[in-house]
Design a protein around this motif. Structure first.
Motif, mmCIF file in Angstrom:
data_model
loop_
_atom_site.group_PDB
_atom_site.id
_atom_site.type_symbol
_atom_site.label_atom_id
_atom_site.label_comp_id
_atom_site.label_asym_id
_atom_site.label_seq_id
_atom_site.Cartn_x
_atom_site.Cartn_y
_atom_site.Cartn_z
ATOM 1 N N VAL A 64 0.840 -1.205 0.000
ATOM 2 C CA VAL A 64 0.000 0.000 0.000
ATOM 3 C C VAL A 64 0.873 1.253 0.000
ATOM 4 C CG1 VAL A 64 -1.616 1.346 1.417
ATOM 5 C CG2 VAL A 64 -2.029 -1.078 1.048
ATOM 6 N N VAL A 65 1.930 1.241 0.813
ATOM 7 C CA VAL A 65 2.828 2.406 0.862
ATOM 8 C C VAL A 65 3.482 2.613 -0.504
ATOM 9 C CG1 VAL A 65 4.990 3.273 1.857
ATOM 10 C CG2 VAL A 65 3.250 2.297 3.339
ATOM 11 N N MET A 66 3.908 1.516 -1.126
ATOM 12 C CA MET A 66 4.529 1.626 -2.454
ATOM 13 C C MET A 66 3.531 2.166 -3.472
ATOM 14 S SD MET A 66 6.901 -1.680 -2.791
ATOM 15 C CE MET A 66 8.431 -1.794 -1.937
ATOM 16 N N GLY A 67 2.296 1.677 -3.389
ATOM 17 C CA GLY A 67 1.243 2.154 -4.292
ATOM 18 C C GLY A 67 1.006 3.641 -4.100
ATOM 19 N N PHE A 68 1.002 4.067 -2.847
ATOM 20 C CA PHE A 68 0.774 5.486 -2.544
ATOM 21 C C PHE A 68 1.912 6.340 -3.101
ATOM 22 C CE2 PHE A 68 1.054 9.156 0.395
ATOM 23 C CZ PHE A 68 -0.179 9.725 0.112
ATOM 24 N N ILE A 69 3.162 5.885 -2.898
ATOM 25 C CA ILE A 69 4.320 6.639 -3.418
ATOM 26 C C ILE A 69 4.250 6.691 -4.950
ATOM 27 C CG2 ILE A 69 6.850 6.696 -3.584
ATOM 28 C CD1 ILE A 69 6.910 5.297 -0.834
ATOM 29 N N ALA A 70 3.884 5.539 -5.555
ATOM 30 C CA ALA A 70 3.764 5.492 -7.015
ATOM 31 C C ALA A 70 2.716 6.504 -7.485
ATOM 32 C CB ALA A 70 3.393 4.084 -7.458
ATOM 33 N N TRP A 71 1.613 6.591 -6.739
ATOM 34 C CA TRP A 71 0.548 7.539 -7.100
ATOM 35 C C TRP A 71 1.048 8.977 -7.002
ATOM 36 C CZ3 TRP A 71 -2.402 10.773 -3.624
ATOM 37 C CH2 TRP A 71 -3.461 11.435 -4.253
ATOM 38 N N LEU A 72 1.795 9.271 -5.911
ATOM 39 C CA LEU A 72 2.345 10.619 -5.739
ATOM 40 C C LEU A 72 3.286 10.969 -6.895
ATOM 41 C CD1 LEU A 72 3.219 10.880 -1.923
ATOM 42 C CD2 LEU A 72 1.330 11.954 -3.144
ATOM 43 N N ILE A 73 4.097 9.989 -7.290
ATOM 44 C CA ILE A 73 5.052 10.241 -8.380
ATOM 45 C C ILE A 73 4.315 10.477 -9.696
ATOM 46 C CG2 ILE A 73 6.920 9.226 -9.760
ATOM 47 C CD1 ILE A 73 7.771 7.671 -7.247
ATOM 48 N N VAL A 74 3.349 9.584 -9.963
ATOM 49 C CA VAL A 74 2.664 9.621 -11.258
ATOM 50 C C VAL A 74 1.832 10.895 -11.406
ATOM 51 C CG1 VAL A 74 0.759 8.534 -12.517
ATOM 52 C CG2 VAL A 74 2.658 7.156 -11.730
ATOM 53 N N ARG A 75 1.134 11.296 -10.340
ATOM 54 C CA ARG A 75 0.247 12.464 -10.464
ATOM 55 C C ARG A 75 1.037 13.763 -10.603
ATOM 56 N NH1 ARG A 75 -1.181 15.097 -5.374
ATOM 57 N NH2 ARG A 75 -3.187 15.651 -6.211
ATOM 58 N N ARG A 76 2.313 13.739 -10.209
ATOM 59 C CA ARG A 76 3.132 14.941 -10.358
ATOM 60 C C ARG A 76 3.974 14.907 -11.634
ATOM 61 N NH1 ARG A 76 3.340 18.163 -5.980
ATOM 62 N NH2 ARG A 76 5.249 19.135 -6.686
ATOM 63 N N ALA A 77 3.854 13.790 -12.370
ATOM 64 C CA ALA A 77 4.652 13.685 -13.592
ATOM 65 C C ALA A 77 4.035 14.545 -14.693
ATOM 66 C CB ALA A 77 4.697 12.230 -14.051
ATOM 67 N N ASN A 78 4.892 14.936 -15.630
ATOM 68 C CA ASN A 78 4.367 15.647 -16.791
ATOM 69 C C ASN A 78 3.528 14.668 -17.613
ATOM 70 O OD1 ASN A 78 5.695 18.056 -16.227
ATOM 71 N ND2 ASN A 78 7.596 17.229 -17.081
ATOM 72 N N ALA A 79 2.421 15.192 -18.169
ATOM 73 C CA ALA A 79 1.578 14.316 -18.994
ATOM 74 C C ALA A 79 2.381 13.908 -20.221
ATOM 75 C CB ALA A 79 0.323 15.049 -19.400
ATOM 76 N N LYS A 80 2.356 12.607 -20.488
ATOM 77 C CA LYS A 80 3.119 12.140 -21.634
ATOM 78 C C LYS A 80 2.154 11.848 -22.779
ATOM 79 C CE LYS A 80 7.144 10.661 -19.255
ATOM 80 N NZ LYS A 80 8.264 9.766 -19.190
ATOM 81 N N PRO A 81 2.569 12.058 -24.002
ATOM 82 C CA PRO A 81 1.650 11.800 -25.119
ATOM 83 C C PRO A 81 1.313 10.317 -25.223
ATOM 84 C CG PRO A 81 3.867 12.235 -25.920
ATOM 85 C CD PRO A 81 3.885 12.502 -24.469
ATOM 86 N N ALA A 82 0.100 10.046 -25.602
ATOM 87 C CA ALA A 82 -0.317 8.658 -25.764
ATOM 88 C C ALA A 82 0.390 8.063 -26.973
ATOM 89 C CB ALA A 82 -1.822 8.609 -25.963
ATOM 90 N N ALA A 83 0.584 6.756 -26.902
ATOM 91 C CA ALA A 83 1.235 6.076 -28.015
ATOM 92 C C ALA A 83 0.342 6.156 -29.246
ATOM 93 C CB ALA A 83 1.483 4.634 -27.650
ATOM 94 N N ILE A 84 0.941 6.477 -30.366
ATOM 95 C CA ILE A 84 0.163 6.553 -31.612
ATOM 96 C C ILE A 84 0.490 5.317 -32.427
ATOM 97 C CG2 ILE A 84 -0.182 7.881 -33.737
ATOM 98 C CD1 ILE A 84 0.729 10.355 -32.053
ATOM 99 N N ARG A 85 -0.569 4.652 -32.847
ATOM 100 C CA ARG A 85 -0.386 3.404 -33.573
ATOM 101 C C ARG A 85 0.487 3.627 -34.819
ATOM 102 N NH1 ARG A 85 -3.283 -1.302 -33.226
ATOM 103 N NH2 ARG A 85 -4.769 -0.312 -31.852
ATOM 104 N N GLY A 86 1.463 2.822 -35.001
ATOM 105 C CA GLY A 86 2.312 2.889 -36.178
ATOM 106 C C GLY A 86 3.431 3.906 -36.071
#
Lengths: 194, 275
Positions: free
Chosen positions: B252-274
């Motif tokens: 749970v602690v790892m999940g929480f830290i992962a959430w904190l990291i991810v929500r503060r990350a810059n939005a990355k572009p979605a993968a475009i097919r091809g």
């Protein structure tokens, strides 16, 4: 949260909780603090001998059972001989011979249980001591610590003599010590009540 | 986070992981069968499966979910972003899907491992968890119900595999936030600090009279004690409640830290097919 959602959590918690009557870990007593007494003049009883006997530093009690050794020891292996007797190897870890011993359970026991009386308890290493006597001790030290044996069998085996001590009340064998004839050193100590 | 987006992400993720898991497990089992057959043929010229066993399937499962937890997170985040799902929803559903897959994997281990091991001469049925928390036969010897013992190991297997998955997710979250250069540096740190940094630190601190090895040994002993491992208290039986609780808490602690990291990350572009 609804009660029915809590049921799996409660079930998991119950399953994780050990329900069995597993004994506590028995404390290992350092060698210099182990009980050593003068041998009784008229011989030992099984109870008296158990009080001065230690396996891996754990003081034995009479009757010897796996439960009385505590939860540090478990059955690691078993060997069935051709005559139907089963010898069990007990210890902490199958990889370590330091805390390893062999046992035979009381006659007629169909299967070993935690409370089955162990009738033979021996080891090929220095982890069993009886009134201060361990593997490698001199035969004179044996007689000094345990008194004169009730019998000494020099003929059954070529290499060793077997010193046998009987319970002074019941006449049953409670201790056998194998002494190498050539150098007079103890090689196997076998406790029990048979 | 809506219920619909969570459910949709969860279903998609479970399907993705399960497919890869089945593929990997089948590959591992087939490889085991082939290797045993070849080994037996080499020994006595007979194509048999004598001696086959898969005693540490739980450890393999943990390793697999560690890899998949790390591998799939970025993909799940991107797939979620492409479908208008928030990063929090993607991460929470990734944690939920990994827990479900952990339970499925633990069930597989509990059923298949004894079956495979029963084919071998010894019939041994040893999980890595049995080394850590005590053998099943020890508990049965002291009168515990065999079914309850197996359920207990199933729960512990689920939690331990889930913990491995969460470690993977935590790593993946760190990678998700970091830039390309940061990722390279982080990877190098992960690889080289334990391999070279620790021995070097140990030697240099030893010259200053600090015994790092004994400090680390004490630290790991305390960690093992916290997780209720059997050998630390000198018993054949570990503390399952403590172990299970600590595994869940750490996850749970790892999940929480992962959430904190991810929500503060810059939005990355979605993968475009091809692309």
């Amino acid at each position: 949260m609804k009660i029915r959602k809590l049921i799996p959590i409660i079930m998991c918690a119950l399953c994780l909780t050990a329900c069995a009557d597993i004994p506590e870990v028995r404390e290992s007593i350092p060698e210099d603090e182990q009980t050593v007494i003068a041998p009784p003049e008229n011989g030992w009883t099984a109870e008296e001998l158990a009080k001065v006997s230690y396996f891996d530093g754990v003081q034995l009690s009479y009757p010897i059972t796996l439960r009385s050794l505590g939860s540090a020891y478990g059955v690691l292996l078993d060997f069935k001989s051709s005559d139907g007797d089963t010898t069990y190897s007990i210890g902490k870890d199958i990889m370590s011979l330091d805390n390893y011993a062999n046992i035979r359970a009381s006659d007629g026991a169909a299967e070993l249980s935690p409370d089955t009386e162990i009738t033979e308890f021996w080891s090929y290493s220095e982890n069993i001591s009886v009134n201060g006597i361990k593997m490698g001790a001199d035969k004179d030290a044996v007689i000094l610590a345990l008194g004169e044996p009730d019998s000494i069998d020099d003929t059954s085996y070529d290499v060793v003599s077997v010193y046998t001590y009987l319970d002074r009340n019941t006449g049953r064998t409670i201790l056998e010590i194998n002494v190498i004839k050539e150098n007079g050193c103890v090689t196997v100590i076998s406790l029990g009540d048979k | 986070m809506t219920k619909h987006s969570f459910t949709a992400s969860y279903k998609y993720q479970v399907r993705r992981i399960i497919f890869m898991l089945i593929l990997t497990l089948c590959a591992a089992l087939v490889a085991e069968i082939i290797l045993v057959a070849i080994a037996n043929y080499g020994i006595d010229g007979r194509l048999t499966l004598e001696g086959i066993g898969f005693p540490c399937l739980d450890a393999l499962s943990g390793l697999m979910l560690f890899i998949y937890g790390a591998y799939f997170l970025a993909e799940f985040m991107n797939a979620g972003a492409a479908n208008g799902v928030s990063r929090t929803t993607s991460l929470v559903s990734a944690i939920a899907s990994n827990f479900t897959v952990s339970a499925a994997l633990a069930l597989f281990v509990s059923v298949v491992s004894p079956l495979i091991n029963s084919l071998s001469d010894s019939g041994s049925d040893i999980f890595l968890l049995e080394f850590i928390y005590g053998e099943k036969k020890f508990f049965e010897f002291y009168g515990e119900n065999a079914f309850v013992v197996r359920i207990r190991f199933f729960i512990m297997c689920t939690l331990s595999v889930f913990l491995c998955a969460m470690v993977g997710i935590l790593f993946a979250a760190a990678f998700y936030k970091l830039s390309r250069v940061g990722t390279v540096i982080f990877t190098l740190i992960i690889v080289f600090v334990p391999a070279f940094g620790y021995p070097m630190a140990s030697i240099s601190l030893a010259k200053r009279g600090i015994d790092l090895d004994s400090c680390m040994k004490k630290f790991f002993t305390e960690v093992e004690r916290a997780f209720g491992m059997a050998h630390v208290n000198g018993s054949q039986a570990g503390d399952f409640v403590r172990g299970g609780f600590m595994m869940l808490l750490t996850a749970v602690v790892m999940g929480f830290i992962a959430w904190l990291i991810v929500r503060r990350a810059n939005a990355k572009p979605a993968a475009i097919r091809g692309d």
